[in-house]
Structure formats: C-alpha cells, structure tokens
Design a protein around this motif. Structure first.
Motif, mmCIF file in Angstrom:
data_model
loop_
_atom_site.group_PDB
_atom_site.id
_atom_site.type_symbol
_atom_site.label_atom_id
_atom_site.label_comp_id
_atom_site.label_asym_id
_atom_site.label_seq_id
_atom_site.Cartn_x
_atom_site.Cartn_y
_atom_site.Cartn_z
ATOM 1 N N ASP A 185 14.880 80.344 30.433
ATOM 2 C CA ASP A 185 14.382 79.940 29.395
ATOM 3 C C ASP A 185 12.790 80.281 29.453
ATOM 4 N N GLU A 186 12.200 80.260 28.682
ATOM 5 C CA GLU A 186 10.543 81.157 28.277
ATOM 6 C C GLU A 186 9.857 79.499 28.713
ATOM 7 N N GLU A 187 10.793 78.491 28.394
ATOM 8 C CA GLU A 187 9.761 76.768 28.897
ATOM 9 C C GLU A 187 9.943 76.952 30.422
ATOM 10 N N SER A 188 10.505 76.953 30.960
ATOM 11 C CA SER A 188 10.224 77.228 32.550
ATOM 12 C C SER A 188 9.181 78.647 32.725
ATOM 13 N N TYR A 189 9.897 79.626 32.300
ATOM 14 C CA TYR A 189 8.051 80.520 32.583
ATOM 15 C C TYR A 189 7.451 80.097 32.743
ATOM 16 N N GLY A 241 12.111 77.118 44.296
ATOM 17 C CA GLY A 241 11.924 75.529 44.091
ATOM 18 C C GLY A 241 11.610 75.038 42.327
ATOM 19 N N GLN A 242 11.678 76.163 41.316
ATOM 20 C CA GLN A 242 10.824 76.068 40.021
ATOM 21 C C GLN A 242 12.174 75.815 39.385
ATOM 22 N N PRO A 243 11.899 74.853 38.610
ATOM 23 C CA PRO A 243 12.930 74.599 37.437
ATOM 24 C C PRO A 243 12.912 75.990 37.071
ATOM 25 N N GLY A 244 14.124 76.535 36.611
ATOM 26 C CA GLY A 244 14.422 77.428 35.548
ATOM 27 C C GLY A 244 14.300 78.627 36.303
ATOM 28 N N PHE A 245 13.997 79.110 37.079
ATOM 29 C CA PHE A 245 13.820 80.255 38.102
ATOM 30 C C PHE A 245 15.348 80.788 38.351
ATOM 31 N N LEU A 246 15.355 81.670 37.956
ATOM 32 C CA LEU A 246 17.220 81.929 38.616
ATOM 33 C C LEU A 246 17.165 83.370 39.833
ATOM 34 N N GLY A 247 15.914 83.866 39.840
ATOM 35 C CA GLY A 247 15.821 84.803 40.733
ATOM 36 C C GLY A 247 14.404 86.368 40.924
ATOM 37 N N ARG A 291 -0.309 79.903 38.720
ATOM 38 C CA ARG A 291 -1.604 79.748 38.169
ATOM 39 C C ARG A 291 -2.469 79.087 40.023
ATOM 40 N N LYS A 292 -2.106 78.378 40.685
ATOM 41 C CA LYS A 292 -2.587 77.345 41.804
ATOM 42 C C LYS A 292 -2.519 78.779 43.109
ATOM 43 N N ALA A 293 -0.967 79.736 42.912
ATOM 44 C CA ALA A 293 -0.515 80.457 44.046
ATOM 45 C C ALA A 293 -1.636 81.345 43.777
ATOM 46 N N HIS A 294 -2.202 82.140 42.848
ATOM 47 C CA HIS A 294 -2.889 83.543 42.811
ATOM 48 C C HIS A 294 -4.591 83.177 42.849
ATOM 49 N N ALA A 336 5.693 77.424 32.316
ATOM 50 C CA ALA A 336 5.660 76.171 33.264
ATOM 51 C C ALA A 336 5.117 75.977 34.257
ATOM 52 N N TRP A 337 5.435 77.705 34.871
ATOM 53 C CA TRP A 337 5.496 78.047 35.997
ATOM 54 C C TRP A 337 4.384 79.611 35.872
ATOM 55 N N ARG A 338 4.320 79.964 35.437
ATOM 56 C CA ARG A 338 3.064 80.642 35.053
ATOM 57 C C ARG A 338 1.870 79.697 34.572
ATOM 58 N N ASP A 339 1.960 78.538 34.283
ATOM 59 C CA ASP A 339 0.203 77.657 33.759
ATOM 60 C C ASP A 339 0.490 76.597 34.778
ATOM 61 N N GLY A 340 1.332 76.872 35.301
ATOM 62 C CA GLY A 340 1.304 75.740 36.980
ATOM 63 C C GLY A 340 0.787 76.538 38.532
#
Length: 102
Positions: A59-63, A32-38, A72-75, A65-69
């Motif tokens: 795009d890099e911005e989507s990645y 469900g993450q914005p910009g995630f393609l697969g 980080r919570k999931a890991h 945002a997920w990596r830093d949000g």
C-alpha cells in the motif's frame, strides 16, 4: 490493492554497469520493510535507453514510511558521485496480477 513505483533513470551509456554494481551491492536492503513485496532492476535492451527500478508495495502508506525513513537514511550513505543524469518516478496501482507458472 498493491502499488508499483518505477524510478526511470536516465544516465550516460557508459554508466549502466556502475548502476548495476551499486544496486547489486545493496541487494536485499529493503527486503525487511513492512509492506515491501518486490524489487526488479530493468536494463534497457531495445527501444529504450533508461534503466527502470521497479518496486511493489502492499500500500501507499508502506512505501511512504520506507521512502521517508529507511530510504532517506540509505541514500545518505557515501556511494560516490551520482551516475544518474535524471530520475522520474512513475506510480501505479495494480489492478490485475496473474502469476506465472514457473
């Protein structure tokens, strides 16, 4: 232009099934993450002993945002002791994408 991030995981030979089990248990979390393609988890079969975690993003911005949000919570969850000896992030831009026929 989309981007690909590949996390190359070095791990002890006996740890492969555990890595696969852990990823299967979290399947769909990032969908469900914005910009995630697969996503693909690649198991080595010949000429390589690392597992590859393949993700594609719009795009890099989507990645980032997920990596830093959410990532980080999931890991931070309790998944037990790490079975990975070393992880290296490989980064690419997709310059050509030819879809298969089936």
């Amino acid at each position: 232009m989309s981007i690909v991030k590949i996390n190359a995981l070095s791990l002890p030979p006996e740890a492969g099934p555990e890595v696969e089990r852990r990823f299967a248990g979290r399947a769909g979390v990032v969908d469900g993450q914005p910009g995630f393609l697969g996503f693909k988890l690649l198991r080595p079969v010949a000429g390589e002993d690392r597992y590859f975690v393949f993700t594609e993003w719009a795009d890099e911005e989507s990645y980032v945002a997920w990596r830093d949000g959410e990532a980080r919570k999931a890991h931070k969850g309790d998944y037990g002791a790490s079975v990975v000896d070393k992880a290296n992030l490989l980064e690419f831009e997709v310059v050509m994408d030819v879809p298969g026929k089936g």
